[in-house]
Scaffold this motif. Sequence first.
Motif, short mmCIF file in Angstrom:
data_model
loop_
_atom_site.label_atom_id
_atom_site.label_comp_id
_atom_site.label_asym_id
_atom_site.label_seq_id
_atom_site.Cartn_x
_atom_site.Cartn_y
_atom_site.Cartn_z
N ILE A 151 0.87 -1.19 0.00
CA ILE A 151 0.00 0.00 0.00
C ILE A 151 0.91 1.23 0.00
CG2 ILE A 151 -1.83 1.21 1.24
CD1 ILE A 151 -2.54 -1.49 2.56
N THR A 152 0.75 2.08 -1.01
CA THR A 152 1.75 3.15 -1.20
C THR A 152 1.12 4.54 -1.25
OG1 THR A 152 1.60 2.87 -3.60
CG2 THR A 152 3.30 1.61 -2.47
N PRO A 153 1.93 5.56 -0.94
CA PRO A 153 1.49 6.95 -1.03
C PRO A 153 1.77 7.50 -2.43
CG PRO A 153 3.65 6.92 -0.07
CD PRO A 153 3.33 5.50 -0.45
N ILE A 160 8.67 4.24 -4.51
CA ILE A 160 8.18 3.50 -3.34
C ILE A 160 7.60 2.13 -3.73
CG2 ILE A 160 6.49 3.49 -1.44
CD1 ILE A 160 7.21 6.38 -0.89
N LYS A 178 -1.79 -1.82 -4.04
CA LYS A 178 -2.79 -0.74 -4.04
C LYS A 178 -2.07 0.60 -4.05
CE LYS A 178 -4.80 2.03 -1.27
NZ LYS A 178 -5.01 3.19 -2.15
N PRO A 179 -2.01 1.25 -5.21
CA PRO A 179 -1.35 2.56 -5.24
C PRO A 179 -2.27 3.64 -4.69
CG PRO A 179 -2.16 2.02 -7.44
CD PRO A 179 -2.55 0.86 -6.53
N GLY A 215 -7.53 -0.79 0.62
CA GLY A 215 -6.40 -0.95 1.55
C GLY A 215 -6.81 -1.75 2.78
N VAL A 219 -5.58 -5.32 4.40
CA VAL A 219 -5.02 -5.38 5.76
C VAL A 219 -5.71 -6.45 6.60
CG1 VAL A 219 -4.85 -4.06 7.93
CG2 VAL A 219 -4.21 -2.99 5.76
N LEU A 229 3.31 -0.87 4.25
CA LEU A 229 2.61 0.41 4.05
C LEU A 229 3.58 1.56 4.21
CD1 LEU A 229 -0.25 2.20 4.27
CD2 LEU A 229 0.61 2.45 6.58
N THR A 230 3.54 2.50 3.26
CA THR A 230 4.16 3.80 3.47
C THR A 230 3.04 4.81 3.47
OG1 THR A 230 6.23 3.13 2.46
CG2 THR A 230 5.79 5.49 2.55
N GLY A 231 2.99 5.62 4.51
CA GLY A 231 1.91 6.60 4.62
C GLY A 231 2.06 7.39 5.90
N SER A 232 0.96 7.97 6.34
CA SER A 232 1.01 8.83 7.52
C SER A 232 1.01 7.98 8.80
CB SER A 232 -0.19 9.76 7.53
OG SER A 232 -1.36 8.99 7.64
N THR A 235 -2.46 6.55 9.59
CA THR A 235 -2.80 5.35 8.81
C THR A 235 -2.04 4.15 9.36
OG1 THR A 235 -3.19 6.72 6.86
CG2 THR A 235 -2.90 4.37 6.48
N GLU A 238 -3.65 2.71 12.42
CA GLU A 238 -4.89 2.00 12.09
C GLU A 238 -4.58 0.64 11.45
OE1 GLU A 238 -7.54 4.75 10.17
OE2 GLU A 238 -8.92 3.10 9.67
N CYS A 287 8.89 12.48 2.97
CA CYS A 287 8.93 12.09 4.38
C CYS A 287 10.23 12.57 5.02
CB CYS A 287 8.80 10.59 4.51
SG CYS A 287 9.93 9.71 3.45
P1 NAD Z 1 -1.83 8.19 3.71
O1 NAD Z 1 -1.52 7.57 5.01
O2 NAD Z 1 -3.02 9.07 3.62
O3 NAD Z 1 -2.03 7.08 2.58
C1 NAD Z 1 -1.05 6.12 2.27
C2 NAD Z 1 -1.72 4.92 1.61
O4 NAD Z 1 -2.49 4.24 2.59
C3 NAD Z 1 -2.69 5.29 0.48
O5 NAD Z 1 -2.58 4.34 -0.56
C4 NAD Z 1 -4.05 5.20 1.16
O6 NAD Z 1 -5.10 4.95 0.27
C5 NAD Z 1 -3.84 4.03 2.11
N1 NAD Z 1 -4.73 3.98 3.27
C6 NAD Z 1 -5.33 5.01 3.91
N2 NAD Z 1 -6.05 4.54 4.96
C7 NAD Z 1 -5.91 3.20 4.97
C8 NAD Z 1 -6.40 2.16 5.82
N3 NAD Z 1 -7.21 2.41 6.86
N4 NAD Z 1 -6.05 0.90 5.56
C9 NAD Z 1 -5.22 0.61 4.53
N5 NAD Z 1 -4.74 1.55 3.69
C10 NAD Z 1 -5.06 2.84 3.91
O7 NAD Z 1 -0.51 8.98 3.26
P2 NAD Z 1 -0.27 9.91 1.99
O8 NAD Z 1 -0.95 11.21 2.18
O9 NAD Z 1 -0.56 9.14 0.74
O10 NAD Z 1 1.33 10.10 2.08
C11 NAD Z 1 1.93 11.04 2.89
C12 NAD Z 1 2.47 10.41 4.17
O11 NAD Z 1 3.36 9.35 3.84
C13 NAD Z 1 3.28 11.38 5.01
O12 NAD Z 1 2.96 11.21 6.36
C14 NAD Z 1 4.72 10.96 4.73
O13 NAD Z 1 5.64 11.31 5.73
C15 NAD Z 1 4.56 9.50 4.57
N6 NAD Z 1 5.70 8.94 3.84
C16 NAD Z 1 6.62 8.19 4.54
C17 NAD Z 1 7.72 7.68 3.88
C18 NAD Z 1 8.73 6.83 4.62
O14 NAD Z 1 9.44 6.08 3.97
N7 NAD Z 1 8.83 6.92 5.94
C19 NAD Z 1 7.89 7.91 2.52
C20 NAD Z 1 6.93 8.67 1.84
C21 NAD Z 1 5.83 9.17 2.52
#
Ligand code: NAD
Length: 503
Positions: A151-153, A160, A178-179, A215, A219, A229-232, A235, A238, A287
């Motif tokens: 699951i990617t941002p 990523i 899932k992009p 996503g 999970v 997962l890379t994301g916030s 997320t 959760e 990030c």
């Molecule tokens: P996000 O957390 O909103 O989304 C990331 C992915 O997770 C998306 O594909 C989204 O659809 C999915 N997602 C959202 N809720 C979910 C759930 N409940 N279950 C499963 N999947 C779910 O993040 P974003 O806005 O796309 O990206 C920005 C964030 O990513 C920032 O916080 C940034 O710091 C972080 N990031 C971290 C790195 C790292 O390597 N540490 C790299 C790039 C970005």
Amino acid sequence: MALTGTRRFQNYIDGEWVDASNGDTFESVSPANGETIGVFPKSGAEDVDRAVAAAKAAFEEWRLVPAPKRGEILFRFGQLLIEQKDDLTDLMTHEMGKVKAEAGGDVQEAIDMAYYMAGEGRRLFGQTTPSELRDKFNMSVRMPIGVVGAITPWNFPIAIPSWKMLPALVCGNTVVFKPATDTPLLGERFVELLDEAGLPKGVVNIVHGGGGAVGDRLVRHPDVPVITLTGSRETGVEVMRNAAEHLKHVHLELGGKNAIIVLDDADLELAVEGILWSAFGTSGQRCTAASRVIVQAGAYDALESKLVAAAERLRLGYGWEDDTDVGPVINKSALEKIHSYTEIGKDEGAKLLTGGEVATGNGLGDGYYYRPTIFGDVEPQMRIAQEEIFGPTTALIRVRDFDEAIRVSNGIKYGLSSSIFTRDVNKAFRAMRDLQAGITYINAGTIGAEVHLPFGGTKDTGNGHREAGQAALDVFTEWKSIYVDYSGKLQRAQIDTEEQPSP
Ligand code: NAD
């Protein structure tokens, strides 16, 4: 770019391109100028379930393909990425918005990872080690795990996915990808090229759609033992909670609030260049972006004036134009969030030195552009110095000495990247030891990871895993220890040990 406009794209499941079973769609829209990039399936649980079933079935054969052969497919994928680099770069400037040089770097990172992981097909080293018993052989080997949910941002839409999927594949796993919904076409191109490189059907599947419908289903799916997962941070929390029921391997790469330290003895011109690149590159949407700059008092005034002047020279514009320094931010809600932090900073009493507003002139009003923003006189506990803004905003914090600089740098919940500009080798080594972060740069900004080193962070940036390098293999394999007894008799460990000669 050959604009695709309202062209409809599909999911890729079990070697076939298919619509979402509910027929729903969503659009990918450029943050640069509002153009429509394409129309994508807004998938649901049924689509995820089909993709997981295909990946699960494909795993049984893929895990038996010799790892060097799996690596050869990745090598071919790397070659295809090189052939397609210009097109993918151009597409990225349109779909995601980053400027041409950075978009090319994003694709290059995937090329590097493809070659690195292709080589890993001939390593995947385990250990051999002596046995405590005679005529017995011991070794440990890496085993693939099964279906990986990736699951990617949107901020590194090619790099990523490569960090996750290429190590997963070379280790013998299959993938459901899932992009992010902001960059589906780049995700789809990535999978098309993997397919062209020769992956058997079902080994990689892509299911487009939202974090909740697609996503979360991945999970919670009992047949997906690994989630990467890379994301916030939110997320990540959760996902970890929802994956707990099946005790999954959960690999999280989350947010950051990275700082550059500038000491009195630093090369200020170099520091300014490093800060500009780290704070405003990718419009601050990395990030590893430097959203804090911690400056020793003796250098503060000079650094502030040089930095503000340099930031005001940056040219905002379309990422595909050669002279653009800073592109748009990803969407309207990001723009609003970034601006809300400008208001928060002002309310907290920080001094707005430059920027702090939406940029609209020269056609920019059709996209989402925010002026590079610098706050001065920021206190370490202010929200703009603690919370991830994920935009082109950075906060200057004044400190007395080295020790205070380290304390302030560490005084946040995240631990991704860190940096120090100094000519003092003793302080540089102390910083390498004392900065609480997964990455430390000396005399460079907070950005610049290379694929053969571990990538990731401490504290709330993740859960202890690392992406890239050999460390990535730990996410996508299980260790198996194997004991081979060729003595022809039952030998009991810890019991049938040989007599030690008396001392
Ligand atoms: P996000 O957390 O909103 O989304 C990331 C992915 O997770 C998306 O594909 C989204 O659809 C999915 N997602 C959202 N809720 C979910 C759930 N409940 N279950 C499963 N999947 C779910 O993040 P974003 O806005 O796309 O990206 C920005 C964030 O990513 C920032 O916080 C940034 O710091 C972080 N990031 C971290 C790195 C790292 O390597 N540490 C790299 C790039 C970005």
